[in-house]
Scaffold this motif. Sequence first.
Motif, mmCIF file in Angstrom:
data_model
loop_
_atom_site.group_PDB
_atom_site.id
_atom_site.type_symbol
_atom_site.label_atom_id
_atom_site.label_comp_id
_atom_site.label_asym_id
_atom_site.label_seq_id
_atom_site.Cartn_x
_atom_site.Cartn_y
_atom_site.Cartn_z
ATOM 1 N N PHE A 1 28.697 40.979 29.439
ATOM 2 C CA PHE A 1 29.792 40.749 30.378
ATOM 3 C C PHE A 1 30.128 39.253 30.428
ATOM 4 N N ALA A 2 29.093 38.417 30.452
ATOM 5 C CA ALA A 2 29.303 36.960 30.516
ATOM 6 C C ALA A 2 30.045 36.463 29.275
ATOM 7 N N ASN A 3 29.702 37.024 28.101
ATOM 8 C CA ASN A 3 30.419 36.648 26.874
ATOM 9 C C ASN A 3 31.904 36.986 26.988
ATOM 10 N N LYS A 4 32.198 38.101 27.628
ATOM 11 C CA LYS A 4 33.603 38.510 27.786
ATOM 12 C C LYS A 4 34.342 37.562 28.729
ATOM 13 N N VAL A 5 33.705 37.256 29.862
ATOM 14 C CA VAL A 5 34.333 36.341 30.832
ATOM 15 C C VAL A 5 34.634 35.006 30.132
ATOM 16 N N ALA A 6 33.656 34.510 29.365
ATOM 17 C CA ALA A 6 33.834 33.222 28.685
ATOM 18 C C ALA A 6 34.896 33.324 27.586
ATOM 19 N N ALA A 7 34.937 34.451 26.895
ATOM 20 C CA ALA A 7 35.938 34.622 25.822
ATOM 21 C C ALA A 7 37.352 34.602 26.400
ATOM 22 N N VAL A 8 37.551 35.245 27.547
ATOM 23 C CA VAL A 8 38.884 35.199 28.173
ATOM 24 C C VAL A 8 39.193 33.757 28.558
ATOM 25 N N SER A 9 38.206 33.066 29.099
ATOM 26 C CA SER A 9 38.464 31.703 29.593
ATOM 27 C C SER A 9 38.806 30.726 28.459
ATOM 28 N N VAL A 10 38.210 30.883 27.269
ATOM 29 C CA VAL A 10 38.531 29.930 26.188
ATOM 30 C C VAL A 10 39.936 30.167 25.614
ATOM 31 N N GLY A 11 40.498 31.304 25.938
ATOM 32 C CA GLY A 11 41.875 31.592 25.507
ATOM 33 C C GLY A 11 42.919 30.987 26.433
ATOM 34 N N ARG A 12 42.478 30.231 27.434
ATOM 35 C CA ARG A 12 43.397 29.645 28.417
ATOM 36 C C ARG A 12 43.081 28.181 28.664
ATOM 37 N N PHE A 13 44.056 27.487 29.234
ATOM 38 C CA PHE A 13 43.876 26.071 29.525
ATOM 39 C C PHE A 13 43.167 25.893 30.876
ATOM 40 N N GLY A 14 42.253 24.922 30.938
ATOM 41 C CA GLY A 14 41.649 24.524 32.224
ATOM 42 C C GLY A 14 40.398 25.299 32.563
ATOM 43 N N ALA A 15 39.417 24.581 33.140
ATOM 44 C CA ALA A 15 38.144 25.223 33.487
ATOM 45 C C ALA A 15 38.327 26.204 34.641
ATOM 46 N N GLN A 16 38.951 25.755 35.724
ATOM 47 C CA GLN A 16 39.129 26.659 36.885
ATOM 48 C C GLN A 16 40.281 27.619 36.655
ATOM 49 N N GLN A 17 41.401 27.077 36.153
ATOM 50 C CA GLN A 17 42.583 27.932 35.926
ATOM 51 C C GLN A 17 42.273 29.037 34.926
ATOM 52 N N GLY A 18 41.360 28.748 33.990
ATOM 53 C CA GLY A 18 41.068 29.708 32.926
ATOM 54 C C GLY A 18 40.161 30.853 33.347
ATOM 55 N N MET A 19 39.605 30.808 34.550
ATOM 56 C CA MET A 19 38.664 31.864 34.972
ATOM 57 C C MET A 19 39.410 33.182 35.193
ATOM 58 N N PRO A 20 38.920 34.270 34.606
ATOM 59 C CA PRO A 20 39.633 35.546 34.713
ATOM 60 C C PRO A 20 39.302 36.363 35.967
ATOM 61 N N THR A 21 40.158 37.322 36.267
ATOM 62 C CA THR A 21 39.864 38.312 37.311
ATOM 63 C C THR A 21 39.010 39.417 36.680
ATOM 64 N N LEU A 22 38.435 40.260 37.527
ATOM 65 C CA LEU A 22 37.611 41.368 37.027
ATOM 66 C C LEU A 22 38.454 42.302 36.147
ATOM 67 N N GLU A 23 39.677 42.537 36.579
ATOM 68 C CA GLU A 23 40.567 43.425 35.826
ATOM 69 C C GLU A 23 40.812 42.879 34.411
ATOM 70 N N GLU A 24 41.013 41.569 34.321
ATOM 71 C CA GLU A 24 41.261 40.966 33.008
ATOM 72 C C GLU A 24 40.026 41.088 32.107
ATOM 73 N N VAL A 25 38.846 41.006 32.696
ATOM 74 C CA VAL A 25 37.618 41.122 31.884
ATOM 75 C C VAL A 25 37.456 42.575 31.428
ATOM 76 N N VAL A 26 37.689 43.499 32.343
ATOM 77 C CA VAL A 26 37.528 44.922 32.021
ATOM 78 C C VAL A 26 38.504 45.329 30.909
ATOM 79 N N HIS A 27 39.720 44.775 30.939
ATOM 80 C CA HIS A 27 40.724 45.139 29.933
ATOM 81 C C HIS A 27 40.690 44.252 28.701
ATOM 82 N N PHE A 28 39.696 43.349 28.647
ATOM 83 C CA PHE A 28 39.641 42.437 27.507
ATOM 84 C C PHE A 28 39.284 43.182 26.224
ATOM 85 N N SER A 29 40.016 42.892 25.151
ATOM 86 C CA SER A 29 39.589 43.377 23.840
ATOM 87 C C SER A 29 39.940 42.293 22.819
ATOM 88 N N GLU A 30 39.178 42.229 21.733
ATOM 89 C CA GLU A 30 39.369 41.142 20.745
ATOM 90 C C GLU A 30 40.688 41.306 20.024
#
Length: 300
Positions: free
Chosen positions: A271-300
């Motif tokens: 789960f942590a790898n997914k949260v981090a993967a979503v965040s590296v796809g966005r700008f900013g440390a705080q702005q890049g943090m995803p919601t639970l929904e975004e993590v659940v729907h994340f796919s490569e």
Amino acid sequence: MKPNIVVIGSLNMDMVVQAPRLPVMGETLLGKSMQFVPGGKGANQAIGLARLGAEVAMIGRVGKDHFGSELLSSLQAGWVNSTGVKNTESAETGAASIVLAEGDNIIIVVPGANARCTPADIETQIELIERADIVLMQLEIPLATVTYAAKVAKQLQKTVILNPAPAQKLPPELLACVDYMTPNETELAILAEGQTGLEECMDAILTQGVRHVITTLGAQGAAYKEKGKTLLRIPGHQVPVVDTTGAGDAFNVGLAYAIGCGHALPDAISFANKVAAVSVGRFGAQQGMPTLEEVVHFSE
Ligand code: ATP
């Protein structure tokens, strides 16, 4: 049930300058832009946890100044309980000067009020720790405070997660209180003092009393180990990278959240790898943090 997590750590105002290239010593350059963005590992992780839906309180210090008020407002806007973040008259709010150029950066952090976060602050905010299931800390506030907080947390039978960044030599009484330690590879090498090899370094930390070591491996994901067990790797995700700033923060957010939800460690790391993967796809440390929904729907 929402996990209840208290983050004890730093809050900084980041001054981010985009430049065409990094200047040489003594040179003046014309930059492209300048932004003031809330940062600090503690605040980043607190905001990220709240965005996933955890109940989050933060303990820390800001100065009695404009940046301090802005950082407090940003915590409140991010649904973090900020009653444990105190103003200090004797220092200015922590700040980081960040120059980004050609995919590289130069960062200077001035701890300011973060350095005034003392064991007495932990004592006055003990109720926040009592209410939490997990205490999540980093090393951007004084080591004596982190050590004291870890001891208090353990006495109260809380789970202690330590993100040992920036890495420094840690006292045995702190190590003995850590349930999960999450170094990156550079931090691991510093903490393992003279050992080489991933597994050997992780064993060196386990020998010092930490219960689980989880090493983040950038795009490769993470490896984890418990004393006497084999090393296991949980692969990361292949994603287009926009900004890896705060990847480690996002990983800790995902890990703490999933552990707080009662997931087994391999699932929590995944789960942590997914949260981090979503965040590296966005700008900013705080702005890049995803919601639970975004993590659940994340796919490569
Ligand atoms: P930072 O200092 O940039 O915040 P870090 O050095 O503390 O990061 P890393 O090991 O680089 O930590 O990354 C943390 C986690 O972020 C990794 O375990 C992985 O899950 C994710 N991650 C990092 N870089 C990438 C990438 N390029 N692609 C996908 N996931 C990544």
